[in-house]
Enzyme design. Structure first.
Site, PDB file in Angstrom:
ATOM      1  N   HIS A  70       5.123-123.274  40.436  1.00  0.00           N
ATOM      2  CA  HIS A  70       6.809-123.844  40.597  1.00  0.00           C
ATOM      3  C   HIS A  70       7.181-122.702  41.571  1.00  0.00           C
ATOM      4  CE1 HIS A  70       9.959-124.682  38.328  1.00  0.00           C
ATOM      5  NE2 HIS A  70      10.302-124.052  38.717  1.00  0.00           N
ATOM      6  N   GLU A  71       6.644-121.439  41.905  1.00  0.00           N
ATOM      7  CA  GLU A  71       7.933-120.410  42.366  1.00  0.00           C
ATOM      8  C   GLU A  71       7.518-120.614  43.709  1.00  0.00           C
ATOM      9  OE1 GLU A  71      10.656-118.635  40.867  1.00  0.00           O
ATOM     10  OE2 GLU A  71       9.442-119.488  38.978  1.00  0.00           O
ATOM     11  N   HIS A  74       9.877-122.864  45.066  1.00  0.00           N
ATOM     12  CA  HIS A  74      11.687-122.726  45.788  1.00  0.00           C
ATOM     13  C   HIS A  74      10.974-121.854  46.898  1.00  0.00           C
ATOM     14  CE1 HIS A  74      13.718-123.249  41.943  1.00  0.00           C
ATOM     15  NE2 HIS A  74      12.401-122.920  41.119  1.00  0.00           N
TER      16      HIS A  74
END
Length: 152
Positions: A70-71, A74
């Site tokens: 998920h990170e 980003h």
């Protein structure tokens, strides 16, 4: 899974980046022991990924890997100058492509014990609360019906 040192953590993040995004991870990743309500965060100004070490200790490996992916969504979108925030279309599409979770599950140690349960008399919507709610002052957020305390 035991807590990783900085080198092992970087190697894991870089491996996941290469496997899932076909791009290397070239910046810093570290554990932040002050994170409480989130599994991790990406700081765009410094290009740093911070991860909550409690997720390594308290959850299974797949949950922690999901947080890293998920990170990384980003991170890679920010590096490419695309929409990297939660509401952006690019971000949502990349989450789906890589099989990354939108949110992480709450930590077992952070689970709250709810003392009060309120039910709307109109639509039967249930509200669980740690603190008491003044039923004369507050109403249902869904239909504006009256709230009633449910017996324990």
């Amino acid at each position: 899974m035991d807590l990783l040192n900085e080198k092992e953590l970087y190697q894991l993040v870089n491996k996941l980046s290469l496997d899932n995004f076909k791009k290397p991870f070239k910046h810093d990743v570290k554990f932040n022991h002050r994170l409480r309500t989130t599994g991790g965060r990406y700081i765009p100004a410094q290009k740093i990924i911070e991860l909550n070490p409690k997720y390594v200790v308290e959850t299974d490996e797949s949950e922690f890997i999901g947080i890293i992916k998920h990170e990384l969504c980003h991170y890679h979108l920010h590096i490419e100058g695309k929409g990297y925030k939660h509401g952006d279309k690019d971000f949502k599409e990349l989450l789906k492509e890589t099989g990354s979770p939108r949110h992480c599950t709450p930590l077992p140690s952070q689970k709250r014990e709810y003392k009060y349960t309120y039910i709307c008399t109109k639509c039967k919507q249930e509200y669980k609360r740690v603190r008491r709610v003044d039923v004369k002052k507050y109403r249902c957020g869904k239909c504006s019906g009256k709230l009633q305390v449910q017996d324990r």
